[in-house]
Design a protein around this motif. Sequence first.
Motif, PDB file in Angstrom:
ATOM      1  N   UNK A 135      17.357  13.117 -22.784  1.00 37.30           N
ATOM      2  CA  UNK A 135      17.291  12.488 -21.465  1.00 37.30           C
ATOM      3  C   UNK A 135      17.783  13.438 -20.368  1.00 37.30           C
ATOM      4  N   UNK A 136      17.827  14.718 -20.736  1.00 40.75           N
ATOM      5  CA  UNK A 136      18.128  15.738 -19.742  1.00 40.75           C
ATOM      6  C   UNK A 136      19.597  15.765 -19.303  1.00 40.75           C
ATOM      7  N   UNK A 137      20.459  15.284 -20.199  1.00 42.63           N
ATOM      8  CA  UNK A 137      21.892  15.478 -19.960  1.00 42.63           C
ATOM      9  C   UNK A 137      22.246  16.800 -20.639  1.00 42.63           C
ATOM     10  N   UNK A 138      22.430  17.891 -19.892  1.00 38.10           N
ATOM     11  CA  UNK A 138      22.779  19.138 -20.574  1.00 38.10           C
ATOM     12  C   UNK A 138      24.124  18.994 -21.273  1.00 38.10           C
ATOM     13  N   UNK A 139      24.302  19.769 -22.333  1.00 38.63           N
ATOM     14  CA  UNK A 139      25.571  19.726 -23.045  1.00 38.63           C
ATOM     15  C   UNK A 139      26.715  20.075 -22.073  1.00 38.63           C
ATOM     16  N   UNK A 140      27.823  19.413 -22.229  1.00 32.80           N
ATOM     17  CA  UNK A 140      28.995  19.657 -21.371  1.00 32.80           C
ATOM     18  C   UNK A 140      28.728  19.408 -19.877  1.00 32.80           C
ATOM     19  N   UNK A 141      27.643  18.717 -19.585  1.00 33.52           N
ATOM     20  CA  UNK A 141      27.364  18.398 -18.182  1.00 33.52           C
ATOM     21  C   UNK A 141      28.215  17.195 -17.759  1.00 33.52           C
ATOM     22  N   UNK A 142      28.774  17.234 -16.556  1.00 32.89           N
ATOM     23  CA  UNK A 142      29.656  16.128 -16.139  1.00 32.89           C
ATOM     24  C   UNK A 142      28.963  14.761 -16.122  1.00 32.89           C
ATOM     25  N   UNK A 143      27.638  14.749 -16.049  1.00 29.90           N
ATOM     26  CA  UNK A 143      26.928  13.458 -16.043  1.00 29.90           C
ATOM     27  C   UNK A 143      27.241  12.652 -17.296  1.00 29.90           C
ATOM     28  N   UNK A 144      27.580  13.341 -18.399  1.00 27.60           N
ATOM     29  CA  UNK A 144      27.927  12.606 -19.626  1.00 27.60           C
ATOM     30  C   UNK A 144      29.205  11.792 -19.430  1.00 27.60           C
ATOM     31  N   UNK A 145      30.073  12.303 -18.565  1.00 20.18           N
ATOM     32  CA  UNK A 145      31.329  11.595 -18.333  1.00 20.18           C
ATOM     33  C   UNK A 145      31.140  10.315 -17.530  1.00 20.18           C
ATOM     34  N   UNK A 146      30.011  10.235 -16.815  1.00 19.27           N
ATOM     35  CA  UNK A 146      29.752   9.016 -16.036  1.00 19.27           C
ATOM     36  C   UNK A 146      29.661   7.804 -16.971  1.00 19.27           C
ATOM     37  N   UNK A 147      29.384   8.043 -18.244  1.00 20.10           N
ATOM     38  CA  UNK A 147      29.056   6.936 -19.140  1.00 20.10           C
ATOM     39  C   UNK A 147      30.087   6.710 -20.230  1.00 20.10           C
ATOM     40  N   UNK A 148      31.369   6.788 -19.914  1.00 21.05           N
ATOM     41  CA  UNK A 148      32.471   6.496 -20.859  1.00 21.05           C
ATOM     42  C   UNK A 148      32.029   6.139 -22.286  1.00 21.05           C
ATOM     43  N   UNK A 149      31.691   7.173 -23.026  1.00 19.80           N
ATOM     44  CA  UNK A 149      31.026   6.955 -24.311  1.00 19.80           C
ATOM     45  C   UNK A 149      31.997   6.635 -25.446  1.00 19.80           C
ATOM     46  N   UNK A 150      31.591   5.721 -26.332  1.00 21.79           N
ATOM     47  CA  UNK A 150      32.279   5.515 -27.612  1.00 21.79           C
ATOM     48  C   UNK A 150      31.663   6.461 -28.632  1.00 21.79           C
ATOM     49  N   UNK A 151      32.451   7.322 -29.209  1.00 22.87           N
ATOM     50  CA  UNK A 151      31.946   8.212 -30.256  1.00 22.87           C
ATOM     51  C   UNK A 151      32.263   7.632 -31.628  1.00 22.87           C
ATOM     52  N   UNK A 152      31.431   7.993 -32.604  1.00 18.50           N
ATOM     53  CA  UNK A 152      31.698   7.539 -33.975  1.00 18.50           C
ATOM     54  C   UNK A 152      32.567   8.607 -34.632  1.00 18.50           C
ATOM     55  N   UNK A 153      33.744   8.195 -35.054  1.00 18.31           N
ATOM     56  CA  UNK A 153      34.741   9.166 -35.498  1.00 18.31           C
ATOM     57  C   UNK A 153      34.249  10.047 -36.647  1.00 18.31           C
ATOM     58  N   UNK A 154      33.576   9.432 -37.624  1.00 24.15           N
ATOM     59  CA  UNK A 154      33.203  10.182 -38.825  1.00 24.15           C
ATOM     60  C   UNK A 154      32.040  11.121 -38.594  1.00 24.15           C
ATOM     61  N   UNK A 155      31.285  10.889 -37.482  1.00 26.42           N
ATOM     62  CA  UNK A 155      30.125  11.748 -37.231  1.00 26.42           C
ATOM     63  C   UNK A 155      30.051  12.047 -35.740  1.00 26.42           C
ATOM     64  N   UNK A 156      30.523  13.219 -35.344  1.00 28.67           N
ATOM     65  CA  UNK A 156      30.622  13.534 -33.908  1.00 28.67           C
ATOM     66  C   UNK A 156      29.270  13.560 -33.204  1.00 28.67           C
ATOM     67  N   UNK A 157      28.178  13.563 -33.970  1.00 28.03           N
ATOM     68  CA  UNK A 157      26.865  13.557 -33.339  1.00 28.03           C
ATOM     69  C   UNK A 157      26.409  12.137 -32.975  1.00 28.03           C
ATOM     70  N   UNK A 158      27.136  11.120 -33.461  1.00 23.21           N
ATOM     71  CA  UNK A 158      26.682   9.739 -33.243  1.00 23.21           C
ATOM     72  C   UNK A 158      27.542   9.036 -32.193  1.00 23.21           C
ATOM     73  N   UNK A 159      26.878   8.213 -31.385  1.00 21.98           N
ATOM     74  CA  UNK A 159      27.588   7.421 -30.373  1.00 21.98           C
ATOM     75  C   UNK A 159      27.084   5.981 -30.415  1.00 21.98           C
TER      76      UNK A 159
END
Length: 336
Positions: A135-159
Amino acid sequence: QELKEQITRFEAKTQEDLEAFRMRFISRKSVIGDLFAGLKDVAATERKHMGIALNDLKNSAQQKFQALISEVNAVSSTNEKTDLDLTLPPATTHTGSLHPLTIVRKRIIEIFERIGFNVADGPEMEDDWHNFTALNFPENHPARDMQDTFFIEKNPDMVLRTHTSNVQIRLMEVNKPPIRSIMPGRVFRNEAISARAHCIFHQVEGLYINKNVGFKDLKQTLFHFAQEMFGKDTRIRFRPSYFPFTEPSAEMDISCFICKGKGCKVCKGTGWVEILGCGMVDPNVLDNCGIDSEVYTGYAFGMGIERIAMLKYDIDDLRLFFENDIRFLKQFSAYS
Ligand code: PHE
């Protein structure tokens, strides 16, 4: 003769009356029983004559008794029938009602289905690619922070998906345009729970990809939606905004249908209330999904179901949707 008349005249209404008749005319100790017992003292010449008369009396007593039994039974069974009033309405039971979010979601789907959108679904637990990167959110782009994400602890690639835009990507990856879908679903953001925010809420996003799709198409579709949802005299306005996956991006307001522009607490005196975000799908997103951005264009929009429901039903606390308080829920039975 006199006894015979007494028998004929006897009336019985209750079981007690029947018993009285039996005691008087039928049983061994009845008057007739006594007369039979007295036969042996009658002169032999008279005896035959008396015997016939007594037998006759006894038979009429018995016939009368049977008739009285059926009469009394018939009366008591009609009494039973009248006790049971078949015209009474049944006792009312509470049948429950649809949740306001369900009512609003169904209405949104109905409005878009009528103009050719279908409904698509996708996973609530999503990988980074479908929720962000594609969706065009570059890695480490601040736009990702706009969306207070829940990460899945066991798999850092999953949210837990932060929006239903992941379904846009999944649709575009496997389908060729034209694509015309809406995507209702549950989304998750790590926000403190308050009257205005919750960590779980619901969205409906829309996506239309085809040749020659322009901003005018987006405007007309959303204008139609606003009028269907909030009434024919609803007006809309667009304010420039930013989303990584759309360019240009906008937020859409509707004219406040509560105060009709005069100013109230819902629109904070401005006459306008924000209801959704939208824009033209960024060419990078199309290319990420294998759709040729030189040939195709498209628009996307996304709205919160809670927000629409709060406006429509004048609800001022988001938490009410999740508490399942029956006093709140039963107010929506009229809309179900
Ligand atoms: N995905 C955005 C959000 O969750 C909403 C949106 C969808 C905006 C589509 C523009 C286009 O905030």
